[in-house]
Write a protein that holds these residues in place. Structure first.
Motif, PDB file in Angstrom:
ATOM      1  N   LEU C 278       6.366  28.426  18.144  1.00  0.00           N
ATOM      2  CA  LEU C 278       6.936  27.417  17.244  1.00  0.00           C
ATOM      3  C   LEU C 278       8.239  26.940  17.867  1.00  0.00           C
ATOM      4  O   LEU C 278       9.050  27.754  18.310  1.00  0.00           O
ATOM      5  N   PHE C 279       8.417  25.616  17.939  1.00  0.00           N
ATOM      6  CA  PHE C 279       9.636  25.062  18.542  1.00  0.00           C
ATOM      7  C   PHE C 279      10.551  24.514  17.447  1.00  0.00           C
ATOM      8  O   PHE C 279      10.076  23.837  16.527  1.00  0.00           O
ATOM      9  N   GLU C 280      11.842  24.742  17.606  1.00  0.00           N
ATOM     10  CA  GLU C 280      12.837  24.163  16.703  1.00  0.00           C
ATOM     11  C   GLU C 280      13.819  23.315  17.496  1.00  0.00           C
ATOM     12  O   GLU C 280      14.205  23.689  18.605  1.00  0.00           O
ATOM     13  N   VAL C 281      14.232  22.193  16.902  1.00  0.00           N
ATOM     14  CA  VAL C 281      15.300  21.375  17.487  1.00  0.00           C
ATOM     15  C   VAL C 281      16.219  20.931  16.352  1.00  0.00           C
ATOM     16  O   VAL C 281      15.790  20.837  15.199  1.00  0.00           O
ATOM     17  N   ALA C 282      17.479  20.677  16.682  1.00  0.00           N
ATOM     18  CA  ALA C 282      18.485  20.384  15.656  1.00  0.00           C
ATOM     19  C   ALA C 282      18.298  19.005  15.045  1.00  0.00           C
ATOM     20  O   ALA C 282      18.169  18.002  15.769  1.00  0.00           O
ATOM     21  N   GLU C 283      18.277  18.955  13.702  1.00  0.00           N
ATOM     22  CA  GLU C 283      18.256  17.657  13.022  1.00  0.00           C
ATOM     23  C   GLU C 283      19.314  17.637  11.918  1.00  0.00           C
ATOM     24  O   GLU C 283      19.128  18.233  10.848  1.00  0.00           O
ATOM     25  N   PRO C 284      20.451  16.949  12.154  1.00  0.00           N
ATOM     26  CA  PRO C 284      21.564  16.964  11.183  1.00  0.00           C
ATOM     27  C   PRO C 284      21.177  16.451   9.799  1.00  0.00           C
ATOM     28  O   PRO C 284      21.789  16.836   8.815  1.00  0.00           O
ATOM     29  N   MET C 285      20.156  15.604   9.711  1.00  0.00           N
ATOM     30  CA  MET C 285      19.782  15.074   8.399  1.00  0.00           C
ATOM     31  C   MET C 285      19.309  16.182   7.450  1.00  0.00           C
ATOM     32  O   MET C 285      19.347  16.023   6.233  1.00  0.00           O
ATOM     33  N   LEU C 286      18.854  17.282   7.993  1.00  0.00           N
ATOM     34  CA  LEU C 286      18.360  18.367   7.141  1.00  0.00           C
ATOM     35  C   LEU C 286      19.492  19.255   6.615  1.00  0.00           C
ATOM     36  O   LEU C 286      19.262  20.096   5.750  1.00  0.00           O
ATOM     37  N   ASP C 287      20.698  19.071   7.149  1.00  0.00           N
ATOM     38  CA  ASP C 287      21.811  19.908   6.697  1.00  0.00           C
ATOM     39  C   ASP C 287      22.216  19.570   5.269  1.00  0.00           C
ATOM     40  O   ASP C 287      22.239  18.399   4.885  1.00  0.00           O
ATOM     41  N   ARG C 288      22.592  20.604   4.509  1.00  0.00           N
ATOM     42  CA  ARG C 288      22.979  20.388   3.114  1.00  0.00           C
ATOM     43  C   ARG C 288      24.285  19.610   3.002  1.00  0.00           C
ATOM     44  O   ARG C 288      24.530  18.965   1.988  1.00  0.00           O
ATOM     45  N   ILE C 289      25.121  19.719   4.015  1.00  0.00           N
ATOM     46  CA  ILE C 289      26.456  19.120   3.919  1.00  0.00           C
ATOM     47  C   ILE C 289      26.518  17.736   4.518  1.00  0.00           C
ATOM     48  O   ILE C 289      27.597  17.202   4.761  1.00  0.00           O
ATOM     49  N   ARG C 290      25.362  17.119   4.751  1.00  0.00           N
ATOM     50  CA  ARG C 290      25.333  15.792   5.387  1.00  0.00           C
ATOM     51  C   ARG C 290      25.936  14.730   4.463  1.00  0.00           C
ATOM     52  O   ARG C 290      26.098  14.947   3.259  1.00  0.00           O
ATOM     53  N   GLY C 291      26.182  13.561   5.080  1.00  0.00           N
ATOM     54  CA  GLY C 291      26.665  12.425   4.288  1.00  0.00           C
ATOM     55  C   GLY C 291      25.497  11.603   3.792  1.00  0.00           C
ATOM     56  O   GLY C 291      24.497  12.144   3.309  1.00  0.00           O
ATOM     57  N   ILE C 292      25.601  10.265   3.947  1.00  0.00           N
ATOM     58  CA  ILE C 292      24.559   9.369   3.432  1.00  0.00           C
ATOM     59  C   ILE C 292      23.231   9.667   4.132  1.00  0.00           C
ATOM     60  O   ILE C 292      23.154   9.710   5.363  1.00  0.00           O
ATOM     61  N   THR C 293      22.190   9.863   3.322  1.00  0.00           N
ATOM     62  CA  THR C 293      20.882  10.265   3.860  1.00  0.00           C
ATOM     63  C   THR C 293      20.012   9.035   4.047  1.00  0.00           C
ATOM     64  O   THR C 293      19.256   8.672   3.151  1.00  0.00           O
ATOM     65  N   ASP C 294      20.156   8.392   5.177  1.00  0.00           N
ATOM     66  CA  ASP C 294      19.358   7.182   5.402  1.00  0.00           C
ATOM     67  C   ASP C 294      18.680   7.235   6.776  1.00  0.00           C
ATOM     68  O   ASP C 294      18.822   8.219   7.512  1.00  0.00           O
ATOM     69  N   GLU C 295      17.954   6.174   7.079  1.00  0.00           N
ATOM     70  CA  GLU C 295      17.213   6.158   8.338  1.00  0.00           C
ATOM     71  C   GLU C 295      18.163   6.185   9.536  1.00  0.00           C
ATOM     72  O   GLU C 295      17.822   6.728  10.590  1.00  0.00           O
ATOM     73  N   GLU C 296      19.340   5.606   9.368  1.00  0.00           N
ATOM     74  CA  GLU C 296      20.344   5.618  10.441  1.00  0.00           C
ATOM     75  C   GLU C 296      20.685   7.067  10.836  1.00  0.00           C
ATOM     76  O   GLU C 296      20.725   7.407  12.017  1.00  0.00           O
ATOM     77  N   LEU C 297      20.912   7.910   9.841  1.00  0.00           N
ATOM     78  CA  LEU C 297      21.220   9.323  10.110  1.00  0.00           C
ATOM     79  C   LEU C 297      20.018  10.018  10.753  1.00  0.00           C
ATOM     80  O   LEU C 297      20.167  10.786  11.709  1.00  0.00           O
ATOM     81  N   LEU C 298      18.836   9.722  10.243  1.00  0.00           N
ATOM     82  CA  LEU C 298      17.620  10.331  10.785  1.00  0.00           C
ATOM     83  C   LEU C 298      17.460  10.030  12.274  1.00  0.00           C
ATOM     84  O   LEU C 298      17.118  10.906  13.070  1.00  0.00           O
ATOM     85  N   MET C 299      17.736   8.764  12.638  1.00  0.00           N
ATOM     86  CA  MET C 299      17.490   8.351  14.020  1.00  0.00           C
ATOM     87  C   MET C 299      18.662   8.674  14.956  1.00  0.00           C
ATOM     88  O   MET C 299      18.451   9.019  16.106  1.00  0.00           O
ATOM     89  N   SER C 300      19.891   8.554  14.457  1.00  0.00           N
ATOM     90  CA  SER C 300      21.048   8.775  15.341  1.00  0.00           C
ATOM     91  C   SER C 300      21.422  10.255  15.412  1.00  0.00           C
ATOM     92  O   SER C 300      21.979  10.711  16.405  1.00  0.00           O
ATOM     93  N   GLY C 301      21.135  10.991  14.331  1.00  0.00           N
ATOM     94  CA  GLY C 301      21.547  12.397  14.290  1.00  0.00           C
ATOM     95  C   GLY C 301      23.055  12.559  14.307  1.00  0.00           C
ATOM     96  O   GLY C 301      23.572  13.600  14.715  1.00  0.00           O
ATOM     97  N   LYS C 302      23.773  11.503  13.850  1.00  0.00           N
ATOM     98  CA  LYS C 302      25.244  11.571  13.830  1.00  0.00           C
ATOM     99  C   LYS C 302      25.717  11.667  12.392  1.00  0.00           C
ATOM    100  O   LYS C 302      25.335  10.831  11.565  1.00  0.00           O
ATOM    101  N   ASP C 303      26.570  12.658  12.114  1.00  0.00           N
ATOM    102  CA  ASP C 303      27.089  12.785  10.761  1.00  0.00           C
ATOM    103  C   ASP C 303      28.460  13.458  10.828  1.00  0.00           C
ATOM    104  O   ASP C 303      28.593  14.556  11.379  1.00  0.00           O
ATOM    105  N   ARG C 304      29.470  12.796  10.254  1.00  0.00           N
ATOM    106  CA  ARG C 304      30.833  13.322  10.409  1.00  0.00           C
ATOM    107  C   ARG C 304      31.057  14.578   9.577  1.00  0.00           C
ATOM    108  O   ARG C 304      31.884  15.406   9.911  1.00  0.00           O
ATOM    109  N   PHE C 305      30.286  14.725   8.485  1.00  0.00           N
ATOM    110  CA  PHE C 305      30.445  15.935   7.672  1.00  0.00           C
ATOM    111  C   PHE C 305      29.871  17.150   8.414  1.00  0.00           C
ATOM    112  O   PHE C 305      30.443  18.235   8.390  1.00  0.00           O
ATOM    113  N   VAL C 306      28.724  16.944   9.046  1.00  0.00           N
ATOM    114  CA  VAL C 306      28.128  18.032   9.831  1.00  0.00           C
ATOM    115  C   VAL C 306      29.045  18.371  11.014  1.00  0.00           C
ATOM    116  O   VAL C 306      29.256  19.546  11.350  1.00  0.00           O
TER     117      VAL C 306
END
Lengths: 183, 54, 387
Positions: C278-306
């Motif tokens: 099983l392979f895992e890779v980091a996805e910031p959108m899945l973090d509980r402390i993320r900011g706005i949960t939109d497609e931008e976050l999903l694709m960029s993986g950038k989040d200032r709260f994370v």
């Protein structure tokens, strides 16, 4: 002609000096065959085993090794990898305190049998995240004759400082794949 | 297991229909506009469930 | 009279709200994802070809078969276990749309839990779809939930008792595909799905399975390969090679816990001859402390709260201003799968699988994932399938 011979002599001299400079100091020379175990059930021991295999060194890994099952045989060096895995400890049905106790027992038995003890941390900063990692590192490194780490594990200089403070020889390799080169 | 789940699901939709009917009845009977808005809002999730959209 | 008109107005507004919501839910539920398969695809089967347990259900997914005709090993690549981890889906798709197998066989599943992709996680405001730009246009997929849609599997038990171990798990895990291996022929939807997948593995004599995932940076099992004990050496070597030669952020390796049941890396290996990874890779959108949960976050993986959490050493993976972009996550999964199969070829030559056409790590980073997706509209109709 004389000039050419002199140049050749100088070149050989420089090369031989380089060779001397590159040869590891006696205290950090490691001699196989190697017996490898892990303190924290992380895959470090498997990695050392695979890296050694690739380099043609003889290494046997056993993550369940105990003082009772330890047999020195022809082994010259015991390598104990530090850093813990919650999944790994779950897989083995153990915890960090039991792991430390097991490894200290193995280290004691190995030292009595005349093996050199290498404390290794080869899985980078991913195995330096919590108190279990810290406990594993502290227990293993305190007993080590030589410390072996990868660059990532020492990216904050922790092992360099530790080795200096405790006057232990330190071997730093680029990554886990390079471990075979020093075995 | 599948049979039990199917039975529970059918009962669940019957309960949903009952509550939707009850809310609709109150919607018709109420004399207050504010209450009718409230009943209107309450009906939405029941409708979506009965239509198997959510 | 005034009240009557007010009620009619309320009914109209309510009907409009219900219609909009209903349309949005329905659109996600029925959207069909086009796959323009590689010309070297041999066959497309249905999962129910291996077990009637899921015949006629939403989870009777496509199984894409690449058979070289040359004896060798057999691999199964599994995408879509958790539908809110879209890189798992697209990584599998990159294989299906580009692969040519010259020795052995490769089976690919994109949506092993299709039901989970037909709704999003309650209360999380996830986007319903995500898009990738390709040279020919835009490809669109459903963004789903971690567990199967309650419309397909309901009600959940008070406590989910895993079969056959008897281990107690949280109630909603009865719909979590990666808590339901090795499955049950007469169980609920996800149990039947994994049972059918196990039948595929057993009947086709699969040698290794790879289950693609993504994980939040707060989760300790991150950027890693989790391996069944029979795959420890292959996984360790793969991890060392990729960390040494390819990846900027190392990829680790973890042993599959023997006491934790229902997961593919444990049960597939225990209940078949296949070795499971099983392979895992980091996805910031899945973090509980993320900011706005939109497609931008999903694709960029950038989040200032994370990122802020990272500054306080609260994460298990590094993150900086460059984030964990979609293409990087795809590149890691695709490259890890290729490397693992190559290492398996070295250590188990009797299971050799030789593959061509798969983009390299640097190719994906340089050209983007879209460059390796085929246009379903331009592909010959016989090569176009729908998940």
């Amino acid at each position: 002609m004389k000039k050419t011979a002199l140049m050749l002599f100088l070149a050989l001299l420089v090369l031989s000096l380089c060779a001397v400079a590159e040869a590891p100091p006696e205290e950090t020379k490691l001699e196989g065959p190697y017996l490898v175990t892990t303190c924290g059930q992380s895959p470090g021991a498997v990695m050392v085993g695979m890296s050694a295999m690739q380099a043609g060194a003889k290494a046997t890994y056993n993550n369940a090794l105990t003082a009772e099952t330890f047999e020195p045989g022809e082994f010259k060096t015991l390598i104990v990898t530090a850093g813990t895995s919650m999944k790994g400890m779950g897989a083995a049905g153990t915890d960090i305190n039991a792991e430390i106790e097991r490894c200290l027992g193995v280290i004691k038995a190995a030292r009595e049998a005349g093996l050199k003890i290498v404390g290794a941390h080869i899985e980078g900063m991913a195995r330096r995240t919590d108190s279990s990692d810290a406990a594993s590192i502290e227990a293993v490194m305190a007993e080590a004759d030589v410390i072996l780490v990868v660059t990532d594990s020492d990216s904050d200089g922790f092992f360099t400082a530790y080795a200096k403070e405790h006057e232990k020889p330190l071997i730093v390799v680029k990554d886990a794949l390079e471990i075979g080169k020093v075995l | 297991m599948i049979a039990i789940n199917t039975a529970v699901t059918v009962l669940y939709y019957l309960i949903c229909a009952f509550f939707l009917a009850a809310i609709a009845y109150n919607f018709v009977k109420t004399r207050k506009v504010q209450e009718s808005v409230l009943y209107g809002l309450m009906m939405i999730p029941f409708i979506l469930r009965l239509l198997r959209l959510k | 009279m005034k009240l009557k008109w007010a009620k009619i107005a309320v009914l109209l507004v309510m009907a409009a709200c219900a219609a909009v919501a209903g349309f949005l839910f329905h659109e996600q539920r029925v959207y069909r994802e086009a796959v323009a398969a590689s010309p070297h695809l041999t066959q497309v089967k249905k999962l129910s070809d291996y077990s009637p347990a899921i015949k006629g259900t939403v989870n009777d997914c496509n199984v894409y078969v690449f058979d070289s005709g040359v004896p060798g090993g057999t691999a199964l690549l599994i995408g879509g276990t958790h539908a809110e981890e879209p890189v798992a889906l697209v990584s599998a798709l990159v294989f299906t749309e580009n692969l040519k197998v010259t020795q052995g066989r490769v089976f690919v599943i994109h949506r092993v839990n299709t039901s989970a992709s037909t709704n999003t996680r309650l209360g999380e405001a996830y986007p319903r779809f995500f898009h990738v730009e390709a040279p020919w246009g835009v490809q669109k997929w459903r963004m789903g939930d971690r567990v199967a849609n309650p419309l397909d599997s309901w009600p959940d038990p008070e406590v989910y008792i895993h079969y056959p171990s008897g281990q107690n798990l949280a109630y909603m895990d009865i719909r979590n595909l990666n808590r339901n291996w090795p499955g049950k022929a007469d169980g609920l939807l996800t149990e039947r799905t994994t049972f059918a997948a196990m039948e595929l593995i057993r009947q086709e004599g699969v040698d290794l399975t790879i289950d693609f995932h993504e994980a939040e940076l707060e989760y300790p099992v991150e950027n890693t390969i989790v391996a069944h004990e029979r795959g420890n050496e292959v996984a360790a070597m793969t991890s060392m090679m990729l960390t040494s030669q390819t990846f900027r952020v190392p990829i680790g390796m973890e042993f599959s816990p023997k006491a934790l049941h229902g997961l593919s890396h444990r049960e597939v290996g225990d209940h078949s001859d296949a070795v499971s990874y099983l392979f895992e890779v980091a996805e910031p959108m899945l973090d509980r402390i993320r900011g706005i949960t939109d497609e931008e976050l999903l694709m960029s993986g950038k989040d200032r709260f994370v990122m802020k959490a990272g500054e306080h050493n609260l994460l298990y993976a590094p993150i900086d201003e460059s984030g964990w972009p979609f293409d990087l996550r795809i590149a890691r999964h695709v490259t890890t799968a290729q490397t693992l199969i190559q290492v398996n070829n070295m250590l188990h030559p009797d299971q050799a699988i030789l593959m061509e056409g798969i983009p390299s790590y640097q190719d994906i980073l340089d050209q983007g994932t879209g460059a390796f997706l085929r246009d379903p509209a331009a592909a010959p109709p016989e090569q176009v399938y729908y998940d």
